[in-house]
Scaffold this motif. Structure first.
Motif, PDB file in Angstrom:
ATOM      1  N   ILE A 107       0.810  -1.314   0.008  1.00 53.34           N
ATOM      2  CA  ILE A 107       0.040  -0.009   0.025  1.00 53.34           C
ATOM      3  C   ILE A 107       0.620   1.254   0.171  1.00 53.34           C
ATOM      4  CG2 ILE A 107      -1.783   1.323   1.185  1.00 53.34           C
ATOM      5  CD1 ILE A 107      -2.833  -1.228   2.225  1.00 53.34           C
ATOM      6  N   GLN A 109       1.875   4.930   0.471  1.00 47.50           N
ATOM      7  CA  GLN A 109       1.379   6.368   1.150  1.00 47.50           C
ATOM      8  C   GLN A 109       2.406   7.141   1.513  1.00 47.50           C
ATOM      9  OE1 GLN A 109      -0.013   3.896   4.909  1.00 47.50           O
ATOM     10  NE2 GLN A 109      -2.192   4.488   4.079  1.00 47.50           N
ATOM     11  N   ALA A 159      -6.495   9.008   4.110  1.00 46.25           N
ATOM     12  CA  ALA A 159      -6.184   7.752   3.872  1.00 46.25           C
ATOM     13  C   ALA A 159      -4.842   7.614   3.041  1.00 46.25           C
ATOM     14  CB  ALA A 159      -7.144   7.374   2.691  1.00 46.25           C
ATOM     15  N   SER A 163      -2.669   4.553   8.394  1.00 46.72           N
ATOM     16  CA  SER A 163      -2.757   3.032   8.288  1.00 46.72           C
ATOM     17  C   SER A 163      -4.331   2.601   7.581  1.00 46.72           C
ATOM     18  CB  SER A 163      -2.782   2.252   9.604  1.00 46.72           C
ATOM     19  OG  SER A 163      -2.868   1.003   9.053  1.00 46.72           O
ATOM     20  N   TYR A 164      -4.157   1.753   6.451  1.00 47.91           N
ATOM     21  CA  TYR A 164      -5.529   1.236   5.671  1.00 47.91           C
ATOM     22  C   TYR A 164      -6.315   0.491   7.143  1.00 47.91           C
ATOM     23  CZ  TYR A 164      -8.427  -2.026   3.840  1.00 47.91           C
ATOM     24  OH  TYR A 164      -9.565  -2.734   3.476  1.00 47.91           O
ATOM     25  N   HIS A 165      -5.700  -0.264   7.917  1.00 45.80           N
ATOM     26  CA  HIS A 165      -6.373  -0.986   8.980  1.00 45.80           C
ATOM     27  C   HIS A 165      -6.992   0.010   9.763  1.00 45.80           C
ATOM     28  CE1 HIS A 165      -4.974  -4.815   7.528  1.00 45.80           C
ATOM     29  NE2 HIS A 165      -3.754  -4.152   7.627  1.00 45.80           N
ATOM     30  N   GLN A 168      -9.947   1.436   8.027  1.00 51.65           N
ATOM     31  CA  GLN A 168     -11.144   0.428   8.020  1.00 51.65           C
ATOM     32  C   GLN A 168     -11.908   0.205   9.430  1.00 51.65           C
ATOM     33  OE1 GLN A 168     -11.731  -1.011   5.151  1.00 51.65           O
ATOM     34  NE2 GLN A 168     -13.465  -2.438   5.882  1.00 51.65           N
ATOM     35  N   LEU A 234     -11.204   3.034   0.122  1.00 45.86           N
ATOM     36  CA  LEU A 234     -10.913   1.691   0.762  1.00 45.86           C
ATOM     37  C   LEU A 234     -11.016   0.645   0.027  1.00 45.86           C
ATOM     38  CD1 LEU A 234     -13.018   2.333   4.501  1.00 45.86           C
ATOM     39  CD2 LEU A 234     -10.812   2.527   3.899  1.00 45.86           C
ATOM     40  N   ILE A 237      -7.682   1.028  -2.269  1.00 47.06           N
ATOM     41  CA  ILE A 237      -6.484   0.972  -1.465  1.00 47.06           C
ATOM     42  C   ILE A 237      -6.361  -0.515  -0.825  1.00 47.06           C
ATOM     43  CG2 ILE A 237      -5.423   1.257   0.872  1.00 47.06           C
ATOM     44  CD1 ILE A 237      -7.048   4.089   0.780  1.00 47.06           C
ATOM     45  N   HIS A 238      -7.474  -1.368  -0.661  1.00 49.09           N
ATOM     46  CA  HIS A 238      -7.344  -2.736  -0.185  1.00 49.09           C
ATOM     47  C   HIS A 238      -6.952  -3.410  -1.398  1.00 49.09           C
ATOM     48  CE1 HIS A 238      -8.154  -6.470   1.924  1.00 49.09           C
ATOM     49  NE2 HIS A 238      -9.145  -6.745   1.053  1.00 49.09           N
TER      50      HIS A 238
END
Length: 243
Positions: A107, A109, A159, A163-165, A168, A234, A237-238
């Motif tokens: 990912i 960023q 985003a 962090s993606y998590h 989420q 999301l 990104i995922h």
């Protein structure tokens, strides 16, 4: 959710079939007559007069100074309902098309601190502007769609720096997906009531609490667009690892 869209479509179809249409405006005919009788210059002056009268009429009938909001949420409410539904369908389409892909292992960023600070500062400013556009969109240039885009931009800036998590977890803990669907259902219900002829008092023209149901529709559209943008971000990104 698809049953809500089906019922809304059936209700709109019944309304089109059985409810009387508004009386047509004969201004276009009068302009055509001016073209025949006096030529183009006289007709153009009639068009300028017609534009001014339309804006004033829309503002008076809708109870809001922003004639664009009056057109979107009153005169052309059919189109606005369909735009909201199309946006919802596009989100479902993104989810459907990406469902068979493997999640991205990497990912991308921002990692440097200056970029993170600037992006989050921009997100804060954009979010404030989005809230202002949603609340005051019926009084000044702006409205629900512009506010939703501003909110989605703020979420996107967060985003690419977080962090993606974490994003989420916030999305799930705030039940953003449910609120997005609820906003669509409420918007359709209020729109149907407006099309039937049930409206709230317009209040004093130019004040914050005026325009009847238009400010509520503005806010609902802003919520829908912002939360829908969050869901799409999301997903990309995922599955793709980048925006």
């Amino acid at each position: 959710m698809k049953w809500v869209y089906i019922l809304a479509g059936i209700a709109l179809f019944i309304k089109i079939l059985f409810m009387p249409e508004a009386e047509s405006n004969l201004s276009d005919i009068s302009i055509l007559k001016k073209v025949i009788d006096n030529g183009i210059p006289e007709a153009l002056s009639g068009i300028v007069f017609l534009d001014i009268s339309i804006a004033e009429t829309v503002s008076t009938e809708s109870g809001v100074p922003n004639a664009v909001s009056g057109i979107l949420f009153r005169n052309r409410l059919y189109d606005t309902i369909m735009e909201v539904i199309v946006f919802s369908v596009s989100i479902l389409g993104c989810n459907y098309l990406l469902a068979n892909e493997n999640p991205s292992c990497t990912i991308y960023q921002f990692n440097d601190q200056p970029s993170i600070i600037l992006a989050r500062l921009g997100a804060t400013i954009t979010a404030i502007v989005g809230i202002e556009l949603a609340i005051r969109g019926h009084l000044s240039p702006g409205g629900g769609f512009a506010a939703g885009v501003a909110g989605g931009t703020a979420i996107g800036l967060i985003a690419i720096t977080s962090s993606y998590h974490w994003m989420q977890d916030i999305y799930k803990s705030w039940h953003a997906a449910k609120w997005e669907k609820v906003s669509v259902v409420i918007f359709i219900i209020l729109s149907v009531l407006t099309l039937i002829g049930i409206e709230l008092p317009h209040g004093q023209l130019g004040e914050l609490f005026s325009g009847g149901i238009l400010p509520i529709l503005n806010i609902l559209v802003a919520i829908k667009v912002a939360l829908g943008s969050w869901a799409v971000l999301l997903m990309f990104i995922h599955y793709r690892g980048l925006l």
